[in-house]
Design a protein around this motif. Sequence first.
Motif, short mmCIF file in Angstrom:
data_model
loop_
_atom_site.label_atom_id
_atom_site.label_comp_id
_atom_site.label_asym_id
_atom_site.label_seq_id
_atom_site.Cartn_x
_atom_site.Cartn_y
_atom_site.Cartn_z
N PHE A 106 31.45 35.46 46.76
CA PHE A 106 32.67 35.82 47.46
C PHE A 106 33.76 36.26 46.48
O PHE A 106 34.45 37.26 46.70
CB PHE A 106 33.16 34.65 48.31
CG PHE A 106 34.44 34.91 49.03
CD1 PHE A 106 34.46 35.68 50.19
CD2 PHE A 106 35.63 34.39 48.55
CE1 PHE A 106 35.65 35.93 50.85
CE2 PHE A 106 36.83 34.63 49.20
CZ PHE A 106 36.84 35.41 50.36
N LEU A 107 33.93 35.50 45.39
CA LEU A 107 35.00 35.78 44.43
C LEU A 107 34.71 36.97 43.52
O LEU A 107 35.62 37.72 43.18
CB LEU A 107 35.26 34.54 43.57
CG LEU A 107 35.87 33.34 44.29
CD1 LEU A 107 35.87 32.12 43.40
CD2 LEU A 107 37.28 33.67 44.76
N PHE A 108 33.44 37.14 43.13
CA PHE A 108 33.13 38.13 42.11
C PHE A 108 32.25 39.28 42.59
O PHE A 108 32.06 40.25 41.86
CB PHE A 108 32.49 37.45 40.90
CG PHE A 108 33.36 36.40 40.29
CD1 PHE A 108 34.49 36.74 39.55
CD2 PHE A 108 33.08 35.06 40.45
CE1 PHE A 108 35.31 35.79 39.00
CE2 PHE A 108 33.89 34.09 39.90
CZ PHE A 108 35.01 34.44 39.16
N GLY A 109 31.69 39.14 43.78
CA GLY A 109 30.86 40.22 44.32
C GLY A 109 29.71 40.59 43.40
O GLY A 109 29.02 39.72 42.86
N ASP A 110 29.54 41.87 43.17
CA ASP A 110 28.43 42.36 42.33
C ASP A 110 28.69 42.18 40.84
O ASP A 110 27.84 42.53 40.02
CB ASP A 110 28.17 43.84 42.63
CG ASP A 110 27.55 44.05 44.00
OD1 ASP A 110 27.01 43.07 44.55
OD2 ASP A 110 27.61 45.18 44.51
#
Length: 155
Positions: free
Chosen positions: A115-119
């Motif tokens: 959620f916080l950093f994605g890919d």
Amino acid sequence: MTYDLKEDIPEVALAATPNNRQQLFMRYFTAVLIDLVVLNLFSDYWEHVYFESFTVSLLAAVVLQILLQATLAIEHRVGLYFKNKSGNAAKVMRVFSAWLVLFSSKFIILYALNFLFGDSVMFTGPLHGVVAFIAVVVVILAAEELVARTYRALA
């Protein structure tokens, strides 16, 4: 002739006993650095762990440390609840609830990182990266314990 190390030799580091806040700061500072090293080593040497940059891995190490400490706090609270109960069922529930909190927390932490950093942060491989993530967490906890035991042995 006597010297006051503080005034006469300012370059000498004093071995003053740290207070509780200083000890807590050093504990978590060291833990985040250990996490950072482990995360980056996995990122460099295992294709199932990816961090887009050093900065992302540093932020992930901080988030990971916060969430791991929260998990341990929750596990201890649940454990205390069942510890105060009597009987075999309470003992079984204490062990089961500890396992459930510790196991399920890995999915929550993995989701939070996503959620916080994605890919920018990816754990891949078996079970959609869960195996890789659990391997990383186990190594982090082992490394933290090794450093803690080494530190205590120096006393």
